[in-house]
Every structure is written in structure tokens, then in C-alpha cells.
Motif scaffolding. Sequence first.
Motif, PDB file in Angstrom:
ATOM      1  N   TRP A 195       0.863  -0.969  -0.003  1.00 15.18           N
ATOM      2  CA  TRP A 195       0.506  -0.744  -0.273  1.00 15.18           C
ATOM      3  C   TRP A 195       1.126   1.334   0.434  1.00 15.18           C
ATOM      4  O   TRP A 195       0.197   1.998  -0.791  1.00 15.18           O
ATOM      5  N   CYS A 196       2.024   1.702   0.434  1.00 15.44           N
ATOM      6  CA  CYS A 196       2.559   2.294   0.544  1.00 15.44           C
ATOM      7  C   CYS A 196       4.057   2.483   0.031  1.00 15.44           C
ATOM      8  O   CYS A 196       3.754   3.153  -1.071  1.00 15.44           O
ATOM      9  N   THR A 197       4.377   1.287  -0.799  1.00 17.09           N
ATOM     10  CA  THR A 197       5.480   1.339  -1.754  1.00 17.09           C
ATOM     11  C   THR A 197       5.080  -0.027  -2.624  1.00 17.09           C
ATOM     12  O   THR A 197       4.765  -1.272  -1.943  1.00 17.09           O
ATOM     13  N   ALA A 198       4.863   0.088  -3.820  1.00 15.91           N
ATOM     14  CA  ALA A 198       4.915  -0.744  -4.756  1.00 15.91           C
ATOM     15  C   ALA A 198       6.358  -2.175  -4.740  1.00 15.91           C
ATOM     16  O   ALA A 198       6.847  -1.832  -4.129  1.00 15.91           O
ATOM     17  N   GLY A 199       5.709  -3.372  -4.663  1.00 14.17           N
ATOM     18  CA  GLY A 199       6.710  -4.470  -4.061  1.00 14.17           C
ATOM     19  C   GLY A 199       7.323  -4.817  -3.180  1.00 14.17           C
ATOM     20  O   GLY A 199       8.132  -5.244  -2.660  1.00 14.17           O
ATOM     21  N   ILE A 200       6.576  -3.901  -1.872  1.00 17.57           N
ATOM     22  CA  ILE A 200       7.246  -4.058  -0.532  1.00 17.57           C
ATOM     23  C   ILE A 200       5.867  -4.070   0.470  1.00 17.57           C
ATOM     24  O   ILE A 200       5.092  -3.572   0.025  1.00 17.57           O
ATOM     25  N   THR A 201       6.332  -5.411   1.948  1.00 22.17           N
ATOM     26  CA  THR A 201       5.235  -6.160   2.602  1.00 22.17           C
ATOM     27  C   THR A 201       5.479  -5.317   3.944  1.00 22.17           C
ATOM     28  O   THR A 201       7.205  -6.010   3.578  1.00 22.17           O
ATOM     29  N   ALA A 202       5.159  -4.558   4.433  1.00 23.11           N
ATOM     30  CA  ALA A 202       5.592  -4.798   5.571  1.00 23.11           C
ATOM     31  C   ALA A 202       4.636  -5.853   6.720  1.00 23.11           C
ATOM     32  O   ALA A 202       3.003  -4.892   6.384  1.00 23.11           O
TER      33      ALA A 202
END
Length: 271
Positions: A195-202
Amino acid sequence: MTTARSQETPTAMIDRVASLLQSFDGHPRLTLAQISRLANLPRSSAHRILQRLVDLGWVERDGFQYGLGLRMFELGSQVVRRDRAHQAALPFLHALHRSTGLTAHLSVLVSADVLHLERIGTRAETELAWCPGGRQSAVHSAAGRALLAQLDESAWPELTFPAAASSHGIRGLPQLRRDLDQVRERGGVAVDTQWCTAGITAVATAIGPAEAELGAAVSLSGPAGTMPVEKAVAAVRMAAMDIWYAASGVTRLRGRGPRPIILPPAVAAHG
């Protein structure tokens, strides 16, 4: 008349300096023309203030571009070092990164955003918004929603709902309420699925109960395609508990410090 003007002048000058410094938010380097426009200052005034700030070390000049100087970093670092949660979290953030290969963050809620105070690990999250001092939308950030889930809705800051990096972000208050219910059902852990950055999960969880007033969250982030979410959830839960005990000055009977959470080698290779 002279007295009134002399009283107003320092305030007006402080406002101009503050406006100029705030123009660097999200911009590591700016030209004089850009600073003048962002700070809403005449070019001559912006140039005069910049020259003085360069002399003092608050701003650095590189050719035709300006950036925040080392003096700003030094003062900001002193603020962070005095923070109880930050001091307690540092060894556990390093342990999280070492044991998982993922990037660990310590973040706090500031108005409608989360502000990252610390980051350990830098491989995947290269955008400025993920860096210490960077901000992300609280409604999209895992850390932001983990902190919001602890608060009564009446205590929320005034939230905004910007577009997410993917099509699955939070679009409004009803959706946010449903998501926060899921965060609570998950034991306080929130998930940012690109949701914040494509390709990154947190994944993130708050440190301690809301009444502890630490107001910080710990998170792990990494490549969306290879990040083992459930194991990362377990890791941040354990780290948040360790940090809470350390910040409270209470010794945990079972264990003497950060415990490694072993995740698949592929994650460490790509994190």
C-alpha cells in the motif's frame, strides 16, 4: 510604532526560516528557485536566509543545489537518542534484521502520517519515505494502523486518505474501521500489502499498551514476493514485547535479550 515592529520582526523571521527548512521535507536537494517557490518566499529573501544557514552549518550547498546540513542531523539525533522507546528498541531492531534479513523500523504517529525514527537494513526499501525522518500515510502504513488500532476513534488525529501504491489500499473511514478490527483480531499486528510502496510488504505492531504512552511501533518489511508474512508477524510480536520490557525497566524471566527468528534463506538474500 517602532516597538510593535521590533516585536513582530523576530516572529516573522522565525516563520520564514521555518518555512524554508520545511521545504526540504521529502526533497534531499533543491535549487534556489525551488526553495523560493516551496517556501513561498521572495527569491532574494530565500537566498539571504540560505547563505546564513550555510554559514551556520544548518544547510549545505553543492553547486546550485542546497540540502540540510550536518548540524540539523546532529540536533535531530540528540532528540532521538533521548527517546526512551528508541534507546530500548535499538538492540532488538538490529537483532530482527540479523535474524530475518528483513528491514526493521521504529516509527511513531505524527498527525496523519507515521514518522520513521530508525531503520536497520536498507536493501529493498530505497525510497526516502522509508528512511529515518521519512513519512508515510498512517492509513496505508502497517505501523500507522497498528498505532491507530490501539486508540479510541475520538483520539485519532485528523486522517487523510491519499491514493495507495496498489489498488488494495484504504479508501475511506468505513474501510479503515474494518481493517482495524482485523488488526485487533490479529493481536495488534497490521499488514501493509504494497500500500505504501509497490513490491514491498510490511508488518507492524505497537510497542506496549496504549496507556504506556510510548506511542511507537516496530515493523519488518521486505520484498512482497518472498516475505514470509506469518513468520514476520511472530517476529515483530516478540520484538515489541522485548522492547516494552526493556523500556519499562522490567527484567523478563524467560530470556535475556533479543532471540533470533530464523526465516528462509531466500528472504535474507533478497531482503
